[in-house]
Design a protein around this motif. Structure first.
Motif, PDB file in Angstrom:
ATOM      1  N   THR A  96       0.867  -1.180   0.000  1.00 44.20           N
ATOM      2  CA  THR A  96       0.000   0.000   0.000  1.00 44.20           C
ATOM      3  C   THR A  96       0.902   1.228   0.000  1.00 44.20           C
ATOM      4  OG1 THR A  96      -1.957   0.949   1.088  1.00 44.20           O
ATOM      5  CG2 THR A  96      -0.217   0.140   2.547  1.00 44.20           C
ATOM      6  N   PRO A  97       0.464   2.337  -0.626  1.00 45.30           N
ATOM      7  CA  PRO A  97       1.303   3.532  -0.584  1.00 45.30           C
ATOM      8  C   PRO A  97       1.704   3.857   0.861  1.00 45.30           C
ATOM      9  CG  PRO A  97      -0.433   3.842  -2.170  1.00 45.30           C
ATOM     10  CD  PRO A  97      -0.722   2.537  -1.470  1.00 45.30           C
ATOM     11  N   ASP A  98       3.001   4.186   1.005  1.00 52.57           N
ATOM     12  CA  ASP A  98       3.543   4.385   2.346  1.00 52.57           C
ATOM     13  C   ASP A  98       3.262   5.815   2.802  1.00 52.57           C
ATOM     14  OD1 ASP A  98       4.894   4.283   4.692  1.00 52.57           O
ATOM     15  OD2 ASP A  98       6.711   3.379   3.861  1.00 52.57           O
ATOM     16  N   SER A  99       2.004   6.061   3.171  1.00 50.46           N
ATOM     17  CA  SER A  99       1.645   7.386   3.687  1.00 50.46           C
ATOM     18  C   SER A  99       0.404   7.219   4.562  1.00 50.46           C
ATOM     19  CB  SER A  99       1.389   8.364   2.542  1.00 50.46           C
ATOM     20  OG  SER A  99       0.448   7.837   1.661  1.00 50.46           O
ATOM     21  N   ASP A 100       0.012   8.302   5.193  1.00 50.30           N
ATOM     22  CA  ASP A 100      -1.060   8.221   6.179  1.00 50.30           C
ATOM     23  C   ASP A 100      -2.430   8.202   5.503  1.00 50.30           C
ATOM     24  OD1 ASP A 100      -2.368   8.186   8.594  1.00 50.30           O
ATOM     25  OD2 ASP A 100      -2.248  10.363   8.872  1.00 50.30           O
ATOM     26  N   THR A 101      -2.734   7.081   4.870  1.00 48.37           N
ATOM     27  CA  THR A 101      -4.009   6.962   4.157  1.00 48.37           C
ATOM     28  C   THR A 101      -5.014   6.201   5.019  1.00 48.37           C
ATOM     29  OG1 THR A 101      -3.388   4.847   3.214  1.00 48.37           O
ATOM     30  CG2 THR A 101      -2.824   6.819   1.926  1.00 48.37           C
ATOM     31  N   ARG A 102      -6.242   6.229   4.558  1.00 48.54           N
ATOM     32  CA  ARG A 102      -7.297   5.457   5.220  1.00 48.54           C
ATOM     33  C   ARG A 102      -6.973   3.964   5.165  1.00 48.54           C
ATOM     34  NH1 ARG A 102     -13.162   7.260   3.368  1.00 48.54           N
ATOM     35  NH2 ARG A 102     -12.568   9.057   4.608  1.00 48.54           N
ATOM     36  N   TYR A 157      10.272   0.876  -3.239  1.00 50.12           N
ATOM     37  CA  TYR A 157       9.887   1.368  -4.572  1.00 50.12           C
ATOM     38  C   TYR A 157       9.722   0.195  -5.528  1.00 50.12           C
ATOM     39  CZ  TYR A 157      10.656   6.058  -2.940  1.00 50.12           C
ATOM     40  OH  TYR A 157      10.545   7.227  -2.248  1.00 50.12           O
ATOM     41  N   PHE A 158       8.533   0.098  -6.131  1.00 55.52           N
ATOM     42  CA  PHE A 158       8.304  -0.891  -7.184  1.00 55.52           C
ATOM     43  C   PHE A 158       8.677  -0.239  -8.516  1.00 55.52           C
ATOM     44  CE2 PHE A 158       5.405  -2.491  -3.902  1.00 55.52           C
ATOM     45  CZ  PHE A 158       5.656  -3.858  -3.965  1.00 55.52           C
ATOM     46  N   PRO A 159       9.213  -1.026  -9.463  1.00 57.69           N
ATOM     47  CA  PRO A 159       9.563  -0.449 -10.763  1.00 57.69           C
ATOM     48  C   PRO A 159       8.344   0.218 -11.403  1.00 57.69           C
ATOM     49  CG  PRO A 159      10.301  -2.726 -10.604  1.00 57.69           C
ATOM     50  CD  PRO A 159       9.493  -2.462  -9.379  1.00 57.69           C
ATOM     51  N   GLY A 160       8.548   1.387 -11.983  1.00 54.14           N
ATOM     52  CA  GLY A 160       7.466   2.048 -12.719  1.00 54.14           C
ATOM     53  C   GLY A 160       6.525   2.860 -11.861  1.00 54.14           C
ATOM     54  N   ASP A 161       6.799   2.977 -10.562  1.00 55.88           N
ATOM     55  CA  ASP A 161       5.925   3.773  -9.690  1.00 55.88           C
ATOM     56  C   ASP A 161       6.802   4.654  -8.807  1.00 55.88           C
ATOM     57  OD1 ASP A 161       3.939   4.743  -7.907  1.00 55.88           O
ATOM     58  OD2 ASP A 161       2.731   2.947  -8.271  1.00 55.88           O
ATOM     59  N   ALA A 162       6.576   5.953  -8.870  1.00 57.26           N
ATOM     60  CA  ALA A 162       7.449   6.901  -8.143  1.00 57.26           C
ATOM     61  C   ALA A 162       7.126   6.962  -6.651  1.00 57.26           C
ATOM     62  CB  ALA A 162       7.313   8.287  -8.755  1.00 57.26           C
ATOM     63  N   ARG A 163       5.978   6.347  -6.270  1.00 55.45           N
ATOM     64  CA  ARG A 163       5.572   6.456  -4.851  1.00 55.45           C
ATOM     65  C   ARG A 163       6.267   5.401  -3.993  1.00 55.45           C
ATOM     66  NH1 ARG A 163      -0.633   5.279  -5.801  1.00 55.45           N
ATOM     67  NH2 ARG A 163       0.404   3.746  -7.097  1.00 55.45           N
ATOM     68  N   PRO A 164       6.649   5.752  -2.756  1.00 56.51           N
ATOM     69  CA  PRO A 164       7.125   4.718  -1.841  1.00 56.51           C
ATOM     70  C   PRO A 164       5.948   3.867  -1.350  1.00 56.51           C
ATOM     71  CG  PRO A 164       7.065   6.839  -0.725  1.00 56.51           C
ATOM     72  CD  PRO A 164       6.625   7.080  -2.145  1.00 56.51           C
ATOM     73  N   PHE A 165       6.203   2.580  -1.198  1.00 52.45           N
ATOM     74  CA  PHE A 165       5.161   1.657  -0.713  1.00 52.45           C
ATOM     75  C   PHE A 165       5.583   1.013   0.599  1.00 52.45           C
ATOM     76  CE2 PHE A 165       3.615   2.162  -4.907  1.00 52.45           C
ATOM     77  CZ  PHE A 165       2.271   1.808  -4.873  1.00 52.45           C
ATOM     78  N   ALA A 166       4.598   0.631   1.369  1.00 48.82           N
ATOM     79  CA  ALA A 166       4.831  -0.234   2.521  1.00 48.82           C
ATOM     80  C   ALA A 166       4.332  -1.627   2.140  1.00 48.82           C
ATOM     81  CB  ALA A 166       4.055   0.279   3.732  1.00 48.82           C
TER      82      ALA A 166
END
Ligand SMILES: CC(C)(COP(=O)(O)OP(=O)(O)OC[C@H]1O[C@@H](n2cnc3c(N)ncnc32)[C@H](O)[C@@H]1OP(=O)(O)O)[C@@H](O)C(=O)NCCC(=O)NCCS
Length: 180
Positions: free
Chosen positions: A140-146, A164-173
């Motif tokens: 899941t995106p590594d940020s304070d989401t629901r 980081y998954f290839p092709g996605d600039a967002r950090p994930f948990a």
């Protein structure tokens, strides 16, 4: 006075999923804020997910029987893109511990106008209550989401943060939970 009607939550099979993939992916696009092009490109992947070993899914419906949310996953296995990425980052020992005989929660979304009403938690509990795997993992995106708050409150623990998954600039948990 109108009373809020609870959502109907059902376990659904792969055939149902394939037959309702358009509605399902509309919810995916709306929940994630993705444009139609991304949603359309997802169709083939999502259809192939329904044929994976251990596939299990749940769906939520409003009182008019309109689909309001869904979740699905399957047994995570070597050769699948997500497994290979996560196994590589976890290393051999932790992969053995977390990715063997493990259910991957692949997609889980509620229509934006229906979020925050408990549907997601009930979907998640229904889905995980019906699988035989001893563990569940997800990213899941590594940020304070629901979504993150929900997973945390259901006692998911950190396996990877800032991944980081290839092709996605967002950090994930990458999170995991032992079920039994
Ligand atoms: C994540 C998602 C499926 C959860 O479904 P939902 O129906 O909104 O979730 P619920 O109403 O059951 O809420 C579960 C928990 O989320 C948190 N939450 C819900 N609404 C919230 C709000 N408005 N503000 C802060 N936290 C909130 C709370 O921890 C809540 O539990 P609680 O209300 O019992 O304390 C849904 O929000 C969604 O589709 N989000 C966008 C797509 C997404 O991120 N999917 C997951 C990808 S990994």
């Amino acid at each position: 006075m109108t009373q809020l009607q609870p959502a109907r939550i059902l376990r659904v099979d792969p055939v149902w999923m394939r037959e309702h993939l358009r509605e399902v992916l509309e919810i995916y696009g709306a929940a994630m804020g993705y444009p139609d092009s991304v949603v359309d490109a997802r169709y083939g992947h999502a259809a192939s997910h329904t044929t994976r070993i251990g596939f299990e899914a749940v769906a939520a419906f409003d009182p008019a029987d309109v689909l309001t949310g869904f979740g699905y996953g399957y047994t995570t296995r070597p050769g699948q893109w997500w497994y290979d990425q996560v196994a590589d980052a976890l290393g051999r020992t932790r992969s053995r511990e977390w990715l063997r005989d493990t259910f991957e929660l692949s997609e889980f979304h509620v229509r934006p106008d229906q979020q925050g009403m408990g549907i997601g938690r009930t979907l998640l509990r229904t889905l995980l209550g019906g699988i035989s795997h001893p563990r569940v993992v997800l990213s899941t995106p590594d940020s304070d989401t629901r979504a993150f708050r929900l997973y945390r409150s259901e006692r998911f623990v950190d396996l990877l943060r800032g991944h980081y998954f290839p092709g996605d600039a967002r950090p994930f948990a990458v999170l995991g939970m032992t079920l039994r």
